[in-house]
Write an enzyme that holds these catalytic residues in place. Sequence first.
Site, PDB file in Angstrom:
ATOM      1  N   PHE A 137      36.906  37.176  37.241  1.00  0.00           N
ATOM      2  CA  PHE A 137      36.809  36.029  38.160  1.00  0.00           C
ATOM      3  C   PHE A 137      35.396  35.416  38.063  1.00  0.00           C
ATOM      4  O   PHE A 137      34.411  36.143  37.948  1.00  0.00           O
ATOM      5  CB  PHE A 137      37.121  36.496  39.581  1.00  0.00           C
ATOM      6  CG  PHE A 137      37.288  35.369  40.545  1.00  0.00           C
ATOM      7  CD1 PHE A 137      38.461  34.624  40.557  1.00  0.00           C
ATOM      8  CD2 PHE A 137      36.272  35.022  41.414  1.00  0.00           C
ATOM      9  CE1 PHE A 137      38.613  33.556  41.434  1.00  0.00           C
ATOM     10  CE2 PHE A 137      36.417  33.961  42.303  1.00  0.00           C
ATOM     11  CZ  PHE A 137      37.590  33.230  42.299  1.00  0.00           C
ATOM     12  N   ASP A 151      36.481  45.251  41.484  1.00  0.00           N
ATOM     13  CA  ASP A 151      36.840  44.133  42.350  1.00  0.00           C
ATOM     14  C   ASP A 151      38.327  44.299  42.675  1.00  0.00           C
ATOM     15  O   ASP A 151      39.177  44.248  41.781  1.00  0.00           O
ATOM     16  CB  ASP A 151      36.569  42.810  41.601  1.00  0.00           C
ATOM     17  CG  ASP A 151      36.895  41.579  42.445  1.00  0.00           C
ATOM     18  OD1 ASP A 151      37.805  41.663  43.294  1.00  0.00           O
ATOM     19  OD2 ASP A 151      36.267  40.531  42.229  1.00  0.00           O
ATOM     20  N   TYR A 209      41.485  38.000  52.669  1.00  0.00           N
ATOM     21  CA  TYR A 209      42.311  36.825  53.015  1.00  0.00           C
ATOM     22  C   TYR A 209      43.522  36.656  52.107  1.00  0.00           C
ATOM     23  O   TYR A 209      44.270  35.707  52.258  1.00  0.00           O
ATOM     24  CB  TYR A 209      41.467  35.538  53.030  1.00  0.00           C
ATOM     25  CG  TYR A 209      40.542  35.350  51.839  1.00  0.00           C
ATOM     26  CD1 TYR A 209      41.045  34.977  50.602  1.00  0.00           C
ATOM     27  CD2 TYR A 209      39.176  35.552  51.966  1.00  0.00           C
ATOM     28  CE1 TYR A 209      40.198  34.810  49.521  1.00  0.00           C
ATOM     29  CE2 TYR A 209      38.323  35.390  50.883  1.00  0.00           C
ATOM     30  CZ  TYR A 209      38.836  35.021  49.662  1.00  0.00           C
ATOM     31  OH  TYR A 209      37.999  34.862  48.592  1.00  0.00           O
ATOM     32  N   LYS A 210      43.700  37.587  51.164  1.00  0.00           N
ATOM     33  CA  LYS A 210      44.881  37.489  50.278  1.00  0.00           C
ATOM     34  C   LYS A 210      45.981  38.368  50.877  1.00  0.00           C
ATOM     35  O   LYS A 210      46.625  37.977  51.840  1.00  0.00           O
ATOM     36  CB  LYS A 210      44.494  37.905  48.867  1.00  0.00           C
ATOM     37  CG  LYS A 210      43.420  37.015  48.247  1.00  0.00           C
ATOM     38  CD  LYS A 210      43.054  37.535  46.867  1.00  0.00           C
ATOM     39  CE  LYS A 210      41.863  36.814  46.281  1.00  0.00           C
ATOM     40  NZ  LYS A 210      42.091  35.408  45.991  1.00  0.00           N
ATOM     41  N   ARG A 219      50.683  30.101  38.733  1.00  0.00           N
ATOM     42  CA  ARG A 219      50.738  31.467  39.261  1.00  0.00           C
ATOM     43  C   ARG A 219      51.770  31.542  40.374  1.00  0.00           C
ATOM     44  O   ARG A 219      51.739  30.733  41.299  1.00  0.00           O
ATOM     45  CB  ARG A 219      49.386  31.881  39.837  1.00  0.00           C
ATOM     46  CG  ARG A 219      48.423  32.391  38.829  1.00  0.00           C
ATOM     47  CD  ARG A 219      47.230  33.083  39.461  1.00  0.00           C
ATOM     48  NE  ARG A 219      46.787  32.527  40.737  1.00  0.00           N
ATOM     49  CZ  ARG A 219      45.691  32.916  41.361  1.00  0.00           C
ATOM     50  NH1 ARG A 219      44.935  33.846  40.864  1.00  0.00           N
ATOM     51  NH2 ARG A 219      45.345  32.381  42.521  1.00  0.00           N
TER      52      ARG A 219
END
Length: 435
Positions: free
Chosen positions: A133, A210, A235-236, A384
């Site tokens: 990322f 991560d 928050y995912k 995605r």
Amino acid sequence: MTDPKVLASGIAEAAAIDAADPLARFAERFVPNDGVIAYLDGNSLGRPLRVTAERLGAFVADDWGGRLIRAWDEQWMGLPFVLGDRIAAATLGAAPGQTVVADSTTVLLYKLMRAAVDARPGRHEIVLDDDNFPTDRYVAEGIARERGLRIRWLHVDPARGVEPAQAQEAVGPDTALVVLSHVAYRSGFLADADRITRIAHDAGALVLWDLCHSVGSVPIELDDWDVDLAVGCTYKYLNGGPGAPAFGYVARRLQGELEQPVQGWMGARDVFAMGDGFEPGDGMRRFVSGTPPVVGMLAMQDMLALIEEAGMPAIRAKSIALTEFALRQVQERLVPLGVVVATPLAPAERGSHVTVRHPAFRAVTARLWEEGVIPDFRAPDGLRIGLSPLSTTFAELQRGLDAIEAALTDARGDAPGAPQSAGPAGAAGAARASS
Ligand SMILES: Cc1ncc(COP(=O)(O)O)c(C=O)c1O
């Protein structure tokens, strides 16, 4: 374009799978959204739970409004650690006292990466992959510049991720730290964290994982894998809401040895002594810098309760069932339209999202968003499909796949009277905060 009767029977079959799904009951606990036909982006921003609205109201009325500053002593000062331990027990396979909620993922990555490289003086390399990322890459580059280190880049197949053999080749006596994503944000590749951690340790390096795309969707065993450091988003799949703070894990055996660079008053041994000079606190306290973001720590507690109720093994089983369901239809219906699968086909090698590629996907995603079907787009041509096991239903996924096929068919100009191009990218092409 698929015959409407075939589409109807597909939805009926998906609904039958929902009826037999032991986790189906959880979907009703999320805030309903009549304007959205299929939410396929829970891997970017998880949906809110109905009960969170009550929690937020009660927080304003009772905790903040009622207790005012007294609530710091009564509950808020301890919340980063209490919540960290709860995340650890429910999702990380980590014993208490090693996880704290603080800052953003980016800031925690900086603090822990810096602490790690400083703890390996005489070693000059940080190993990470070129498809990690962006924030992980940028932070590592900044630290390398700051500390006079080099980055050893692993070049990965963007449809997969970092394999143990690659890690083995890259690490050596000069490796200070290896920084990798457990689930790759683009391909969904699930790295073998256990093996790669051992490989790094055999070379004398530290490892930071991560966990943004794995926490809450893939079982994690940080203590058993002997992981040194980890950082993840809330928050995912932890549904903490936009901008909810991150969590950081530091193995107990390293806590006394590591010194993080943002030494603020909340990381001091005696927070309210306000004395001269900084003396780091014990345990995870020293990894905190400033005032805990209390409001941002509210919503994730409701999702953690759901995860505790459902259990990670059942969540993983549903995640695999959802990704299998999506991939089967992608192969049957989208590959003939020129789509390329950019996610591993073996369930053991992927997390909870599926990525497919086609040059028309930027425009297709813009149209889908307008229709209330919400996957996301990753440049240059990836769509995605994020599947959040406790909120995504099979019928919803089926509706989403039907819409993707229809939009792609139109964009290719296969349908009678269809435009040759679906127009400029709209919302999906615009910058958004969660990835
Ligand atoms: C793998 C990964 N790391 C880090 C981040 C972002 O960090 P931050 O919460 O600081 O924006 C994301 C965001 O989507 C991510 O997917």
